[in-house]
Design an enzyme around this catalytic site. Sequence first.
Site, PDB file in Angstrom:
ATOM      1  N   ASP A 171       1.458   2.697   3.545  1.00  0.00           N
ATOM      2  CA  ASP A 171       0.618   3.881   3.359  1.00  0.00           C
ATOM      3  C   ASP A 171       1.469   5.143   3.321  1.00  0.00           C
ATOM      4  OD1 ASP A 171      -1.709   5.276   2.847  1.00  0.00           O
ATOM      5  OD2 ASP A 171      -2.280   5.435   4.947  1.00  0.00           O
TER       6      ASP A 171
ATOM      7  N   HIS B 282       0.867  -1.207   0.000  1.00  0.00           N
ATOM      8  CA  HIS B 282       0.000   0.000   0.000  1.00  0.00           C
ATOM      9  C   HIS B 282       0.891   1.240   0.000  1.00  0.00           C
ATOM     10  CE1 HIS B 282      -3.798   2.182   1.468  1.00  0.00           C
ATOM     11  NE2 HIS B 282      -2.882   3.125   1.279  1.00  0.00           N
TER      12      HIS B 282
ATOM     13  N   LEU C  92      -4.653   9.299   7.869  1.00  0.00           N
ATOM     14  CA  LEU C  92      -5.956   8.635   7.941  1.00  0.00           C
ATOM     15  C   LEU C  92      -5.801   7.160   7.619  1.00  0.00           C
ATOM     16  CD1 LEU C  92      -8.208  11.348   6.309  1.00  0.00           C
ATOM     17  CD2 LEU C  92      -8.260  10.568   8.686  1.00  0.00           C
TER      18      LEU C  92
ATOM     19  N   HIS D 253       1.415   5.454  -1.752  1.00  0.00           N
ATOM     20  CA  HIS D 253       1.007   6.583  -2.603  1.00  0.00           C
ATOM     21  C   HIS D 253       2.269   7.150  -3.244  1.00  0.00           C
ATOM     22  CE1 HIS D 253      -3.067   6.730  -0.835  1.00  0.00           C
ATOM     23  NE2 HIS D 253      -2.427   6.251   0.214  1.00  0.00           N
TER      24      HIS D 253
ATOM     25  N   HIS E  65      -4.434  -0.495   6.034  1.00  0.00           N
ATOM     26  CA  HIS E  65      -4.008   0.279   7.205  1.00  0.00           C
ATOM     27  C   HIS E  65      -4.950   0.136   8.398  1.00  0.00           C
ATOM     28  CE1 HIS E  65      -6.744   2.982   5.175  1.00  0.00           C
ATOM     29  NE2 HIS E  65      -5.847   3.448   4.340  1.00  0.00           N
TER      30      HIS E  65
ATOM     31  N   HIS F  19     -10.414   1.166   1.999  1.00  0.00           N
ATOM     32  CA  HIS F  19     -10.199   2.197   3.021  1.00  0.00           C
ATOM     33  C   HIS F  19     -11.392   2.087   3.966  1.00  0.00           C
ATOM     34  CE1 HIS F  19      -8.591   6.137   4.513  1.00  0.00           C
ATOM     35  NE2 HIS F  19      -9.757   6.051   5.117  1.00  0.00           N
TER      36      HIS F  19
ATOM     37  N   LYS G 138      -9.487  -0.284  -5.565  1.00  0.00           N
ATOM     38  CA  LYS G 138      -9.505   0.375  -4.258  1.00  0.00           C
ATOM     39  C   LYS G 138     -10.862   0.999  -3.988  1.00  0.00           C
ATOM     40  CE  LYS G 138      -7.931   2.168  -0.456  1.00  0.00           C
ATOM     41  NZ  LYS G 138      -6.773   2.977  -0.137  1.00  0.00           N
TER      42      LYS G 138
HETATM   43  C1  NCD Z   1      -3.518   9.310   1.954  1.00  0.00           C
HETATM   44  C2  NCD Z   1      -3.086  10.353   0.926  1.00  0.00           C
HETATM   45  O1  NCD Z   1      -2.555  11.396   1.320  1.00  0.00           O
HETATM   46  O2  NCD Z   1      -3.221  10.076  -0.263  1.00  0.00           O
HETATM   47  N1  NCD Z   1      -3.448   9.889   3.257  1.00  0.00           N
HETATM   48  C3  NCD Z   1      -3.354   9.229   4.422  1.00  0.00           C
HETATM   49  O3  NCD Z   1      -3.426   9.863   5.475  1.00  0.00           O
HETATM   50  N2  NCD Z   1      -3.168   7.934   4.472  1.00  0.00           N
HETATM   51  C4  NCD Z   1      -4.862   8.823   1.621  1.00  0.00           C
HETATM   52  C5  NCD Z   1      -5.257   7.602   2.365  1.00  0.00           C
HETATM   53  O4  NCD Z   1      -4.730   6.509   2.141  1.00  0.00           O
HETATM   54  O5  NCD Z   1      -6.136   7.708   3.221  1.00  0.00           O
HETATM   55 ZN    ZN Z   2      -3.314   5.109   1.655  1.00  0.00          ZN
END
Ligand code: NCD
Ligand code: ZN
Length: 346
Positions: A248, A14, A220, A16, A175, A137, A100
Amino acid sequence: MADSLTIRRPDDWHVHLRDGAMLHGVVAHTARQFARAIVMPNLSPPVTATAAAQAYRERILAALPDGLPFEPLMTAYLTDHTDPADLVRGKGEGVLTAAKLYPANATTNSAHGVSDIRHLAPVLGAMEQAGLVLCVHGEVTDAEVDMFDREAVFIDRHLQWIVREFPALKVVLEHVTTEDGVQFVEAAGPTVAATITPQHLHLNRNAMLVGGMRPHAYCLPVAKRERHRIALRKAATSGSAKFFLGTDSAPHPRHDKESSCGCAGIFNAPFALESYLQVFDDEGALDRFESFASLNGPAFYGLPINEATVTLVRGGVQVSDEIAAGETVIVPFHAGETLRWRLASG
Ligand code: NCD
Ligand code: ZN
Protein backbone atom coordinates in the site's frame (compact mmCIF):
# COMPACT_ATOMS: atom_id res chain seq x y z
CA MET A 1 21.67 -16.54 13.35
CA ALA A 2 21.40 -16.24 9.57
CA ASP A 3 23.13 -13.19 8.17
CA SER A 4 21.77 -13.48 4.69
CA LEU A 5 18.54 -14.62 3.12
CA THR A 6 18.03 -15.51 -0.54
CA ILE A 7 14.46 -15.86 -1.74
CA ARG A 8 12.52 -15.87 -5.01
CA ARG A 9 12.01 -12.35 -6.22
CA PRO A 10 8.99 -10.88 -4.37
CA ASP A 11 5.96 -9.08 -5.77
CA ASP A 12 3.92 -6.23 -4.30
CA TRP A 13 0.23 -7.12 -4.37
CA HIS A 14 -0.98 -3.55 -3.63
CA VAL A 15 0.74 -0.33 -4.66
CA HIS A 16 -0.10 3.24 -5.70
CA LEU A 17 2.24 4.39 -8.48
CA ARG A 18 0.36 7.63 -9.30
CA ASP A 19 0.78 9.32 -12.69
CA GLY A 20 2.78 12.06 -14.41
CA ALA A 21 5.84 13.46 -12.61
CA MET A 22 5.05 11.56 -9.40
CA LEU A 23 4.91 8.25 -11.31
CA HIS A 24 8.32 9.02 -12.82
CA GLY A 25 9.61 9.83 -9.35
CA VAL A 26 8.39 6.70 -7.56
CA VAL A 27 8.13 3.78 -9.98
CA ALA A 28 11.81 2.80 -9.85
CA HIS A 29 11.63 2.40 -6.07
CA THR A 30 9.00 -0.30 -6.50
CA ALA A 31 10.67 -1.89 -9.54
CA ARG A 32 13.98 -2.21 -7.68
CA GLN A 33 12.31 -4.26 -4.97
CA PHE A 34 9.61 -6.18 -6.79
CA ALA A 35 9.16 -8.14 -10.02
CA ARG A 36 5.46 -7.37 -10.36
CA ALA A 37 2.89 -5.25 -8.61
CA ILE A 38 -0.87 -4.92 -8.48
CA VAL A 39 -1.29 -1.26 -9.39
CA MET A 40 -4.16 0.61 -7.79
CA PRO A 41 -6.48 2.53 -10.12
CA ASN A 42 -7.31 5.54 -7.91
CA LEU A 43 -5.91 8.19 -10.22
CA SER A 44 -7.83 11.38 -10.76
CA PRO A 45 -10.00 10.58 -12.68
CA PRO A 46 -9.87 6.89 -11.73
CA VAL A 47 -8.99 4.06 -14.12
CA THR A 48 -12.43 2.54 -14.55
CA ALA A 49 -12.22 0.63 -17.83
CA THR A 50 -9.94 -1.68 -19.78
CA ALA A 51 -8.79 0.92 -22.31
CA ALA A 52 -7.74 3.30 -19.55
CA ALA A 53 -5.91 0.51 -17.71
CA GLN A 54 -4.03 -0.39 -20.90
CA ALA A 55 -3.00 3.23 -21.43
CA TYR A 56 -1.93 3.55 -17.78
CA ARG A 57 0.15 0.38 -18.04
CA GLU A 58 1.96 1.89 -21.02
CA ARG A 59 2.68 5.09 -19.08
CA ILE A 60 4.10 3.02 -16.22
CA LEU A 61 6.36 1.02 -18.54
CA ALA A 62 7.53 4.24 -20.23
CA ALA A 63 8.42 5.75 -16.84
CA LEU A 64 10.73 2.86 -15.87
CA PRO A 65 14.48 3.43 -16.06
CA ASP A 66 16.02 1.51 -18.98
CA GLY A 67 16.70 -2.13 -18.27
CA LEU A 68 14.79 -2.39 -14.99
CA PRO A 69 12.45 -5.36 -15.44
CA PHE A 70 9.04 -4.83 -13.88
CA GLU A 71 5.54 -5.99 -14.73
CA PRO A 72 2.61 -3.83 -13.67
CA LEU A 73 -0.54 -5.87 -13.10
CA MET A 74 -3.49 -3.63 -13.76
CA THR A 75 -6.76 -3.11 -11.92
CA ALA A 76 -10.02 -1.38 -12.79
CA TYR A 77 -11.80 0.85 -10.31
CA LEU A 78 -15.39 -0.30 -9.76
CA THR A 79 -18.11 2.34 -9.88
CA ASP A 80 -21.90 2.36 -9.93
CA HIS A 81 -21.58 2.31 -13.74
CA THR A 82 -19.01 -0.43 -14.34
CA ASP A 83 -19.73 -2.47 -17.46
CA PRO A 84 -19.23 -6.17 -16.63
CA ALA A 85 -18.56 -7.00 -20.29
CA ASP A 86 -15.64 -4.55 -20.34
CA LEU A 87 -14.06 -6.19 -17.29
CA VAL A 88 -14.44 -9.64 -18.80
CA ARG A 89 -12.87 -8.40 -22.04
CA GLY A 90 -10.01 -6.79 -20.08
CA LYS A 91 -9.32 -10.04 -18.28
CA GLY A 92 -9.50 -12.03 -21.53
CA GLU A 93 -7.08 -9.68 -23.28
CA GLY A 94 -4.60 -9.93 -20.43
CA VAL A 95 -4.94 -6.25 -19.51
CA LEU A 96 -6.75 -6.62 -16.17
CA THR A 97 -5.66 -8.83 -13.28
CA ALA A 98 -8.13 -7.53 -10.71
CA ALA A 99 -10.81 -4.95 -10.00
CA LYS A 100 -10.82 -2.70 -6.95
CA LEU A 101 -13.80 -1.98 -4.77
CA TYR A 102 -13.65 1.34 -2.95
CA PRO A 103 -16.76 2.20 -0.98
CA ALA A 104 -17.60 5.76 -2.09
CA ASN A 105 -15.42 8.33 -0.27
CA ALA A 106 -13.42 5.76 1.72
CA THR A 107 -10.03 7.25 0.84
CA THR A 108 -7.86 9.28 -1.57
CA ASN A 109 -9.64 9.77 -4.93
CA SER A 110 -12.52 7.46 -4.07
CA ALA A 111 -15.43 9.84 -4.65
CA HIS A 112 -16.35 7.70 -7.66
CA GLY A 113 -16.48 4.50 -5.61
CA VAL A 114 -19.46 2.25 -5.19
CA SER A 115 -22.43 3.73 -3.31
CA ASP A 116 -24.38 0.48 -2.82
CA ILE A 117 -22.39 -2.74 -2.92
CA ARG A 118 -25.55 -4.85 -3.41
CA HIS A 119 -26.02 -3.17 -6.79
CA LEU A 120 -22.67 -4.59 -7.90
CA ALA A 121 -24.10 -8.12 -8.04
CA PRO A 122 -24.00 -8.43 -11.86
CA VAL A 123 -20.41 -7.16 -11.93
CA LEU A 124 -19.27 -9.49 -9.15
CA GLY A 125 -21.02 -12.41 -10.85
CA ALA A 126 -19.21 -11.67 -14.11
CA MET A 127 -15.87 -11.38 -12.30
CA GLU A 128 -16.48 -14.69 -10.55
CA GLN A 129 -17.13 -16.37 -13.91
CA ALA A 130 -14.15 -14.76 -15.60
CA GLY A 131 -11.69 -15.40 -12.76
CA LEU A 132 -10.99 -11.71 -12.15
CA VAL A 133 -9.80 -11.08 -8.59
CA LEU A 134 -11.71 -8.60 -6.40
CA CYS A 135 -9.47 -6.34 -4.30
CA VAL A 136 -11.43 -4.72 -1.49
CA HIS A 137 -10.83 -1.55 0.49
CA GLY A 138 -12.67 -2.90 3.51
CA GLU A 139 -13.99 0.12 5.37
CA VAL A 140 -17.51 1.51 5.60
CA THR A 141 -17.78 5.24 5.11
CA ASP A 142 -20.90 6.01 7.13
CA ALA A 143 -20.36 9.13 9.20
CA GLU A 144 -21.79 7.53 12.33
CA VAL A 145 -19.29 4.63 12.35
CA ASP A 146 -16.15 5.32 14.37
CA MET A 147 -12.95 5.46 12.31
CA PHE A 148 -11.41 2.61 14.28
CA ASP A 149 -14.43 0.32 13.76
CA ARG A 150 -14.87 0.80 10.04
CA GLU A 151 -13.06 -2.34 8.93
CA ALA A 152 -14.90 -4.65 11.34
CA VAL A 153 -18.26 -3.12 10.36
CA PHE A 154 -17.43 -3.50 6.65
CA ILE A 155 -16.74 -7.19 7.17
CA ASP A 156 -20.07 -7.72 8.93
CA ARG A 157 -22.18 -5.64 6.58
CA HIS A 158 -20.58 -6.32 3.21
CA LEU A 159 -17.70 -8.77 3.02
CA GLN A 160 -19.69 -11.63 4.53
CA TRP A 161 -22.35 -11.00 1.90
CA ILE A 162 -19.86 -10.89 -1.00
CA VAL A 163 -18.18 -14.13 0.04
CA ARG A 164 -21.51 -15.89 0.60
CA GLU A 165 -23.14 -14.76 -2.65
CA PHE A 166 -20.09 -15.31 -4.87
CA PRO A 167 -18.41 -18.40 -3.45
CA ALA A 168 -15.98 -18.84 -6.36
CA LEU A 169 -14.96 -15.17 -6.54
CA LYS A 170 -11.38 -14.59 -5.37
CA VAL A 171 -11.43 -11.79 -2.83
CA VAL A 172 -8.48 -9.98 -1.25
CA LEU A 173 -9.15 -7.96 1.88
CA GLU A 174 -6.53 -5.33 1.17
CA HIS A 175 -4.32 -3.90 3.91
CA VAL A 176 -6.04 -5.77 6.73
CA THR A 177 -5.60 -3.86 9.99
CA THR A 178 -7.59 -5.71 12.65
CA GLU A 179 -7.75 -8.97 14.53
CA ASP A 180 -11.36 -9.19 13.29
CA GLY A 181 -10.10 -9.04 9.70
CA VAL A 182 -7.46 -11.69 10.33
CA GLN A 183 -10.03 -13.99 11.92
CA PHE A 184 -12.47 -13.48 9.08
CA VAL A 185 -9.85 -14.37 6.48
CA GLU A 186 -8.61 -17.39 8.42
CA ALA A 187 -12.14 -18.74 8.82
CA ALA A 188 -13.12 -18.19 5.17
CA GLY A 189 -12.43 -20.66 2.37
CA PRO A 190 -9.43 -20.64 0.02
CA THR A 191 -10.99 -17.94 -2.20
CA VAL A 192 -10.38 -15.30 0.49
CA ALA A 193 -6.98 -13.80 1.32
CA ALA A 194 -5.51 -10.57 2.68
CA THR A 195 -2.55 -8.32 2.06
CA ILE A 196 -0.64 -6.81 4.99
CA THR A 197 1.39 -3.58 4.83
CA PRO A 198 4.71 -2.98 6.58
CA GLN A 199 3.32 0.02 8.48
CA HIS A 200 0.54 -2.00 10.08
CA LEU A 201 3.15 -4.52 11.28
CA HIS A 202 5.30 -1.77 12.80
CA LEU A 203 2.86 0.87 14.06
CA ASN A 204 -0.13 1.01 16.32
CA ARG A 205 -2.33 4.09 16.66
CA ASN A 206 -0.04 5.66 19.27
CA ALA A 207 2.46 6.27 16.47
CA MET A 208 0.04 8.83 14.99
CA LEU A 209 -0.91 10.61 18.18
CA VAL A 210 1.65 10.44 20.98
CA GLY A 211 3.83 13.51 21.51
CA GLY A 212 2.15 15.42 18.69
CA MET A 213 0.25 14.56 15.53
CA ARG A 214 2.41 12.53 13.17
CA PRO A 215 1.02 12.88 9.67
CA HIS A 216 3.58 10.50 8.17
CA ALA A 217 2.16 7.66 10.26
CA TYR A 218 -1.33 8.34 8.90
CA CYS A 219 -2.74 6.06 6.25
CA LEU A 220 -6.06 4.37 5.57
CA PRO A 221 -7.19 2.18 7.09
CA VAL A 222 -5.65 3.86 10.15
CA ALA A 223 -3.37 1.86 12.41
CA LYS A 224 -5.35 0.34 15.28
CA ARG A 225 -4.66 -0.76 18.90
CA GLU A 226 -1.61 -2.80 19.81
CA ARG A 227 -3.57 -6.05 20.03
CA HIS A 228 -4.45 -5.69 16.36
CA ARG A 229 -0.84 -5.08 15.40
CA ILE A 230 0.12 -8.23 17.27
CA ALA A 231 -2.57 -10.21 15.43
CA LEU A 232 -1.28 -8.93 12.08
CA ARG A 233 2.31 -9.88 12.93
CA LYS A 234 1.14 -13.34 13.89
CA ALA A 235 -0.83 -13.73 10.67
CA ALA A 236 1.97 -12.49 8.42
CA THR A 237 4.57 -14.75 10.00
CA SER A 238 2.28 -17.77 10.50
CA GLY A 239 3.11 -19.42 7.20
CA SER A 240 -0.58 -19.36 6.21
CA ALA A 241 -0.99 -19.05 2.44
CA LYS A 242 -3.87 -16.61 2.99
CA PHE A 243 -1.64 -13.66 3.90
CA PHE A 244 0.78 -11.99 1.54
CA LEU A 245 2.80 -8.87 0.91
CA GLY A 246 1.03 -5.71 -0.26
CA THR A 247 2.79 -2.50 0.68
CA ASP A 248 0.00 0.00 0.00
CA SER A 249 2.87 2.39 -0.73
CA ALA A 250 0.94 5.65 -1.27
CA PRO A 251 3.16 8.66 -1.92
CA HIS A 252 1.96 12.19 -1.28
CA PRO A 253 4.08 15.36 -1.44
CA ARG A 254 5.36 16.41 1.99
CA HIS A 255 3.23 19.58 1.97
CA ASP A 256 0.04 17.59 1.38
CA LYS A 257 0.77 15.39 4.39
CA GLU A 258 1.89 18.22 6.69
CA SER A 259 -1.31 20.19 6.32
CA SER A 260 -4.42 21.11 8.31
CA CYS A 261 -6.13 18.32 6.36
CA GLY A 262 -3.29 15.90 5.72
CA CYS A 263 -3.59 13.20 3.05
CA ALA A 264 -3.72 9.53 4.00
CA GLY A 265 -0.90 7.36 2.71
CA ILE A 266 2.59 6.14 3.64
CA PHE A 267 5.37 5.94 1.06
CA ASN A 268 7.19 2.74 1.95
CA ALA A 269 8.37 1.55 -1.48
CA PRO A 270 12.09 2.43 -1.15
CA PHE A 271 12.78 0.03 1.77
CA ALA A 272 9.70 -2.17 1.83
CA LEU A 273 11.51 -5.52 1.91
CA GLU A 274 13.93 -4.31 4.58
CA SER A 275 10.99 -3.10 6.67
CA TYR A 276 9.04 -6.35 6.40
CA LEU A 277 12.10 -8.51 6.99
CA GLN A 278 12.88 -6.74 10.25
CA VAL A 279 9.46 -7.86 11.50
CA PHE A 280 10.03 -11.46 10.43
CA ASP A 281 13.44 -11.36 12.10
CA ASP A 282 11.98 -10.02 15.36
CA GLU A 283 9.31 -12.72 15.27
CA GLY A 284 11.88 -15.48 14.68
CA ALA A 285 10.29 -16.27 11.33
CA LEU A 286 12.97 -15.63 8.71
CA ASP A 287 12.17 -19.04 7.23
CA ARG A 288 8.59 -17.92 6.53
CA PHE A 289 9.47 -14.69 4.74
CA GLU A 290 9.68 -16.21 1.27
CA SER A 291 6.14 -17.60 1.49
CA PHE A 292 4.73 -14.22 2.52
CA ALA A 293 6.75 -12.14 0.06
CA SER A 294 7.16 -14.36 -2.98
CA LEU A 295 5.00 -17.50 -2.99
CA ASN A 296 1.55 -16.93 -1.46
CA GLY A 297 0.57 -14.03 -3.71
CA PRO A 298 1.30 -15.77 -7.02
CA ALA A 299 -0.43 -18.92 -5.77
CA PHE A 300 -3.58 -16.97 -4.90
CA TYR A 301 -3.59 -15.01 -8.17
CA GLY A 302 -2.83 -18.15 -10.20
CA LEU A 303 0.43 -16.72 -11.56
CA PRO A 304 3.87 -18.33 -11.77
CA ILE A 305 6.41 -17.55 -9.07
CA ASN A 306 9.35 -15.48 -10.21
CA GLU A 307 12.42 -17.30 -11.51
CA ALA A 308 14.97 -14.76 -10.28
CA THR A 309 16.06 -14.44 -6.67
CA VAL A 310 17.03 -11.57 -4.36
CA THR A 311 19.37 -11.62 -1.40
CA LEU A 312 18.95 -9.59 1.78
CA VAL A 313 21.86 -9.27 4.20
CA ARG A 314 22.14 -8.21 7.80
CA GLY A 315 23.76 -4.78 8.14
CA GLY A 316 22.18 -1.40 8.52
CA VAL A 317 20.62 0.74 5.89
CA GLN A 318 19.89 4.37 6.68
CA VAL A 319 16.55 5.72 5.44
CA SER A 320 16.82 9.32 4.32
CA ASP A 321 14.61 12.08 5.74
CA GLU A 322 13.04 12.77 2.39
CA ILE A 323 13.10 11.55 -1.18
CA ALA A 324 12.84 13.74 -4.26
CA ALA A 325 10.10 12.87 -6.75
CA GLY A 326 9.46 15.10 -9.71
CA GLU A 327 9.01 18.67 -8.51
CA THR A 328 8.26 17.62 -4.98
CA VAL A 329 9.64 15.73 -1.98
CA ILE A 330 8.13 12.78 -0.12
CA VAL A 331 8.87 11.68 3.43
CA PRO A 332 9.39 7.90 3.32
CA PHE A 333 8.30 5.36 5.93
CA HIS A 334 11.08 4.94 8.54
CA ALA A 335 12.53 8.37 7.63
CA GLY A 336 15.73 8.96 9.60
CA GLU A 337 15.82 5.40 10.99
CA THR A 338 18.35 2.67 10.39
CA LEU A 339 16.87 -0.66 9.30
CA ARG A 340 18.77 -3.82 10.15
CA TRP A 341 18.56 -5.62 6.80
CA ARG A 342 19.62 -4.45 3.38
CA LEU A 343 18.71 -5.62 -0.10
CA ALA A 344 22.04 -6.75 -1.51
CA SER A 345 21.19 -7.88 -5.00
CA GLY A 346 18.20 -8.02 -7.24
C1 NCD B 1 -4.15 5.57 -0.52
C2 NCD B 1 -3.80 6.70 -1.49
O1 NCD B 1 -3.21 7.70 -1.05
O2 NCD B 1 -4.04 6.54 -2.68
N1 NCD B 1 -3.96 6.03 0.81
C3 NCD B 1 -3.77 5.26 1.90
O3 NCD B 1 -3.74 5.80 3.01
N2 NCD B 1 -3.60 3.97 1.82
C4 NCD B 1 -5.53 5.13 -0.78
C5 NCD B 1 -5.88 3.85 -0.11
O4 NCD B 1 -5.39 2.78 -0.48
O5 NCD B 1 -6.67 3.88 0.82
ZN1 ZN C 1 -4.05 1.41 -1.22
